[in-house]
Design a protein around this motif. Structure first.
Motif, PDB file in Angstrom:
ATOM      1  N   CYS A 173      96.330 -48.899  21.925  1.00 14.08           N
ATOM      2  CA  CYS A 173      95.103 -48.058  21.929  1.00 14.08           C
ATOM      3  C   CYS A 173      93.875 -48.988  22.770  1.00 14.08           C
ATOM      4  CB  CYS A 173      94.610 -48.072  20.508  1.00 14.08           C
ATOM      5  SG  CYS A 173      93.099 -47.026  20.250  1.00 14.08           S
ATOM      6  N   CYS A 220      94.186 -39.046  17.114  1.00 15.42           N
ATOM      7  CA  CYS A 220      94.406 -39.708  15.491  1.00 15.42           C
ATOM      8  C   CYS A 220      93.169 -39.047  14.870  1.00 15.42           C
ATOM      9  CB  CYS A 220      94.605 -41.163  15.332  1.00 15.42           C
ATOM     10  SG  CYS A 220      93.308 -42.182  16.148  1.00 15.42           S
ATOM     11  N   CYS A 265      99.614 -40.117  17.482  1.00 17.74           N
ATOM     12  CA  CYS A 265      99.152 -41.243  18.677  1.00 17.74           C
ATOM     13  C   CYS A 265     100.208 -41.029  19.736  1.00 17.74           C
ATOM     14  CB  CYS A 265      99.073 -42.494  18.146  1.00 17.74           C
ATOM     15  SG  CYS A 265      98.430 -43.705  19.245  1.00 17.74           S
TER      16      CYS A 265
HETATM   17  S1  SF4 Z   1      95.688 -41.807  18.952  1.00 18.44           S
HETATM   18 FE1  SF4 Z   1      94.298 -43.063  17.849  1.00 18.44          FE
HETATM   19  S2  SF4 Z   1      95.304 -45.069  17.955  1.00 18.44           S
HETATM   20 FE2  SF4 Z   1      96.581 -43.567  19.399  1.00 18.44          FE
HETATM   21  S3  SF4 Z   1      95.491 -44.226  21.244  1.00 18.44           S
HETATM   22 FE3  SF4 Z   1      94.474 -42.714  20.608  1.00 18.44          FE
HETATM   23  S4  SF4 Z   1      92.703 -43.374  19.556  1.00 18.44           S
HETATM   24 FE4  SF4 Z   1      94.165 -45.050  19.768  1.00 18.44          FE
END
Ligand code: SF4
Ligand code: SF4
Length: 108
Positions: free
Chosen positions: A9, A17, A50
């Motif tokens: 991340c 997310c 994610c």
């Molecule tokens: S989905 Fe959430 S944890 Fe995954 S990269 Fe994106 S911000 Fe980060």
């Protein structure tokens, strides 16, 4: 137990997310997102969305990323339990461990 956001991340912050979390416990720092260990209800909804597989159930966090558990927990030492990430928006700092990482390259 809680979910943890790990290295993929950092410097990416795709934020898919955040949309999934029913309790709004995924907070945005400067370079990474952080899951509040006490507010997370362990529903697991964030983990599969994610795109870079940065989210792990605490016990399943890969060995090389174990420090991210600490980073996710300690990030909230100053904040306490705000009870919702959206009202805070971007928090302009990171856990020192993440702040000290070299810039992360993401192949897109
Ligand atoms: S989905 Fe959430 S944890 Fe995954 S990269 Fe994106 S911000 Fe980060
Ligand atoms: S496991 Fe559920 S409650 Fe915890 S951060 Fe992910 S979506 Fe939010």
């Amino acid at each position: 137990m809680t979910y943890v956001i790990a290295e993929p991340c950092v410097d990416l912050k795709d934020k898919a997310c955040i949309e999934e979390c029913p309790v709004d416990c995924i907070y945005e720092g400067q370079r990474s997102l952080y899951i509040h260990p006490d507010e997370c209800v362990d529903c697991g909804a964030c983990e599969p969305v994610c795109p870079v597989e940065a989210i792990f159930y605490e016990d399943d966090t890969p060995e090389e990323w174990k420090d991210y558990y600490k980073a996710n927990v300690e990030f909230f030492d100053e904040l306490g339990s705000p009870g919702g990430a959206s009202k805070l928006g971007l928090i302009e700092r990171d856990h020192p461990f993440i702040a000290a990482l070299p810039p992360q390259e993401h192949a897109e």
